[in-house]
Design an enzyme around this catalytic site. Structure first.
Site, PDB file in Angstrom:
ATOM      1  N   CYS A  29     -33.098  21.003 -11.682  1.00 49.97           N
ATOM      2  CA  CYS A  29     -34.146  20.103 -12.687  1.00 49.97           C
ATOM      3  C   CYS A  29     -33.732  18.849 -12.668  1.00 49.97           C
ATOM      4  CB  CYS A  29     -34.106  20.897 -14.103  1.00 49.97           C
ATOM      5  SG  CYS A  29     -35.213  19.913 -15.229  1.00 49.97           S
ATOM      6  N   GLN A  45     -39.446   7.417 -31.408  1.00 49.77           N
ATOM      7  CA  GLN A  45     -38.354   7.561 -30.658  1.00 49.77           C
ATOM      8  C   GLN A  45     -37.857   9.029 -30.335  1.00 49.77           C
ATOM      9  OE1 GLN A  45     -36.294   5.256 -29.511  1.00 49.77           O
ATOM     10  NE2 GLN A  45     -36.899   3.551 -30.654  1.00 49.77           N
ATOM     11  N   PHE A  98     -42.609  -6.251 -31.574  1.00 50.62           N
ATOM     12  CA  PHE A  98     -42.805  -4.799 -30.751  1.00 50.62           C
ATOM     13  C   PHE A  98     -42.631  -3.588 -31.749  1.00 50.62           C
ATOM     14  CE2 PHE A  98     -41.049  -8.122 -27.669  1.00 50.62           C
ATOM     15  CZ  PHE A  98     -42.147  -8.147 -26.817  1.00 50.62           C
ATOM     16  N   ASN A 114     -41.412   1.557 -37.310  1.00 47.01           N
ATOM     17  CA  ASN A 114     -39.991   2.158 -37.635  1.00 47.01           C
ATOM     18  C   ASN A 114     -38.934   1.395 -38.032  1.00 47.01           C
ATOM     19  OD1 ASN A 114     -38.501   4.839 -36.785  1.00 47.01           O
ATOM     20  ND2 ASN A 114     -37.707   3.157 -35.175  1.00 47.01           N
ATOM     21  N   GLU A 152     -47.304  -5.979 -33.040  1.00 48.78           N
ATOM     22  CA  GLU A 152     -47.318  -4.829 -32.064  1.00 48.78           C
ATOM     23  C   GLU A 152     -48.452  -5.230 -31.185  1.00 48.78           C
ATOM     24  OE1 GLU A 152     -47.542  -1.600 -29.692  1.00 48.78           O
ATOM     25  OE2 GLU A 152     -45.682  -2.398 -30.852  1.00 48.78           O
ATOM     26  N   ASN A 205     -50.545  -9.597 -27.992  1.00 45.83           N
ATOM     27  CA  ASN A 205     -49.688  -9.206 -26.794  1.00 45.83           C
ATOM     28  C   ASN A 205     -48.518 -10.284 -26.693  1.00 45.83           C
ATOM     29  OD1 ASN A 205     -48.731  -9.115 -24.362  1.00 45.83           O
ATOM     30  ND2 ASN A 205     -51.052  -9.114 -23.123  1.00 45.83           N
ATOM     31  N   ASP A 207     -37.592  -5.311 -30.775  1.00 44.86           N
ATOM     32  CA  ASP A 207     -37.381  -3.738 -30.092  1.00 44.86           C
ATOM     33  C   ASP A 207     -38.394  -3.663 -29.088  1.00 44.86           C
ATOM     34  OD1 ASP A 207     -36.666  -1.041 -29.638  1.00 44.86           O
ATOM     35  OD2 ASP A 207     -37.872  -0.305 -31.409  1.00 44.86           O
ATOM     36  N   CYS A 212     -33.996  -0.621 -24.547  1.00 40.68           N
ATOM     37  CA  CYS A 212     -33.844   0.757 -24.158  1.00 40.68           C
ATOM     38  C   CYS A 212     -33.754   0.320 -22.325  1.00 40.68           C
ATOM     39  CB  CYS A 212     -35.214   1.459 -24.320  1.00 40.68           C
ATOM     40  SG  CYS A 212     -36.669   0.913 -23.586  1.00 40.68           S
TER      41      CYS A 212
END
Length: 449
Positions: A85, A280, A309, A314, A330, A357, A379, A405
């Site tokens: 996998c 998340q 963002f 959150n 956002e 944007n 973020d 990330c």
């Protein structure tokens, strides 16, 4: 004139090499006669005997025949499907070593991609309380395989061509991960089982939701079966026939409470979301990450903070419990609408949200021109926040907390802030958002010099 193609003959025999590093996808890297060779399921420091499986002009691929010297960081993978996998890449590495590797990846990329950027302090890694069953978001492929005579549900195999034949997934929340066989057996009972392409999974604090992506219409009998399955397993079932605008909830029906899935990012705040919204994947780390971000922002009651963002809020909404005012921006208007609804539902009055944007010029926007901020939270998605960082002096913020990330994007943006915009990198570290994978979640603090 005919095309010429590069052909290399595969070397035959058994060879030996030392693994010196890991690739971006978790394969071991060895240098053999100066050429890069990728060898899966190996770790840095190991010496292996191998045979070649694939060759190209710039690199080779191989498989292990024998481990001559094993790393002290090697462990037995907890999942029986690990080598097939493609959902995980580091289960053969201890969780402590995974974190150390990710921390070093962050430091190296800050230095090399960020052109010499080094943090003054390394933050202690944020660790999760459970490295199994942590994943609350996933897209699972669905395919009927005639040779096997059954439906497969899961992630793709490591080569990416076919779905892995699995009966459970240990990193998925067990409300779904322990029911892979049950779900695939159920799908086989539907009349259009060969025309179901994907299951999108989202799990809140109490229940799983599943979006069933189907390419042909369900029969009435199928719909009744889906409702019964949902009721028996306490699932919310959604159907999607085409694009995202075709998603609707099949079960439970009607105006039920709660109307949406929800989670608590911090005490006293409930964020409602739809199963296809971005949230998340790891609730435990998310709460710890928010707490750390608030600590690193060093918020006072007079601070005005901008959260770029911001998604569903959150970070924005928990930050509002400590600051004077918070603005969230956002790119997805639907998420902005939900964030505003969440603020209203939680009686939070010192926040506002705007859609924009952030990958293009924003100098004509109300939120940019009509407010003053002294601190910023970033973020961004994997692409990073290059446009924002290139124009950071126009915000005049003294402190930036950057959640990332993608360490390469963070390193690039850190280079902009430190080398051209007059900021210093106070601290940086990683967070164990994605155990057993090569994905790195990191956080960094910049301060105006």
């Amino acid at each position: 004139m005919g095309r010429s193609r590069y052909h290399n003959k595969l070397k035959e025999g058994i060879f030996e090499a030392e693994i010196t590093a890991l690739s971006h996808d978790g394969r071991g890297i060895a240098k053999v006669d100066g050429k890069t060779t990728f060898i899966p399921f190996t770790l840095p420091g190991e010496v292996v005997k191998f045979e070649y499986t694939f060759t190209k002009a710039k690199f080779d691929e191989a498989k292990v025949v024998e481990y001559v010297k094993k790393s002290l960081n090697r462990v037995n993978p907890p999942c029986d499907h690990f080598q097939i996998c493609g959902g995980c890449s580091l289960q053969h590495m201890s969780t402590d070593a995974q974190i150390e590797h990710k921390q070093q990846t962050l430091i190296n990329q800050l230095k090399y991609i960020g052109n010499g950027v080094e943090p003054e302090n390394i933050l202690p890694p944020l660790r999760t309380s459970n490295t199994e069953g942590y994943r609350n978001k996933a897209r699972l492929g669905v395919r009927y395989v005639s040779k096997k005579g059954k439906i497969l549900v899961g992630f793709r195999e490591r080569n990416g061509r076919f779905l892995a034949d699995i009966d459970k997934c240990i990193v998925l929340n067990p409300l779904v991960g322990d029911k892979i066989t049950e779900i695939s057996s159920f799908i086989e009972t539907l009349s259009i089982y060969q025309h179901i392409a994907q299951l999108e999974i989202a799990i809140d604090d109490t229940r799983p939701a599943m979006i069933v992506r189907h390419l042909e219409p369900f029969t009435n009998e199928d719909l009744e079966k889906l409702r019964s399955f949902a009721q028996e397993n306490n699932y919310w079932i959604y159907l999607q026939s085409k694009g995202p605008d075709t998603i609707f909830r099949l079960y439970p029906q009607g105006d039920v409470e709660p109307k949406k899935l929800s989670y608590q990012p911090a005490a006293g705040i409930d964020i409602g979301f739809e199963p296809n919204d971005f949230t998340q994947v790891n609730n435990d780390i998310n709460k710890k990450m928010i707490k750390r971000a608030i600590e690193l922002l060093d918020i006072s009651e007079n601070d005005s903070i901008i959260d770029l963002f911001c998604g569903l809020g959150n970070f924005t909404l928990p930050i509002s419990q400590h600051a004077k005012t918070v603005i969230g921006v956002e790119g997805e208007p639907t998420m902005v609408k939900r964030a505003k609804e969440t603020a209203d539902n939680n009686n939070i009055t010192n926040v506002n949200f705007y859609a924009a944007n952030l990958f293009e010029s924003f100098e004509d926007k109300e939120w940019f021109n009509n407010f003053e901020y002294n601190k910023m939270l970033l973020d961004p998605p994997r692409a990073g926040a290059q446009e924002v960082c290139n124009n950071i002096e126009k915000f005049n913020v003294k402190r930036i907390v950057y959640v990332s990330c993608d360490t390469a994007a963070l390193a690039r943006d850190a280079g902009i802030l430190v080398n051209t915009k007059g900021y210093k990198l106070i601290s940086a570290g990683v967070m164990d958002m994605f155990p057993h994978t090569m994905h790195v979640e990191s956080i960094a603090v910049f301060e105006k010099i």
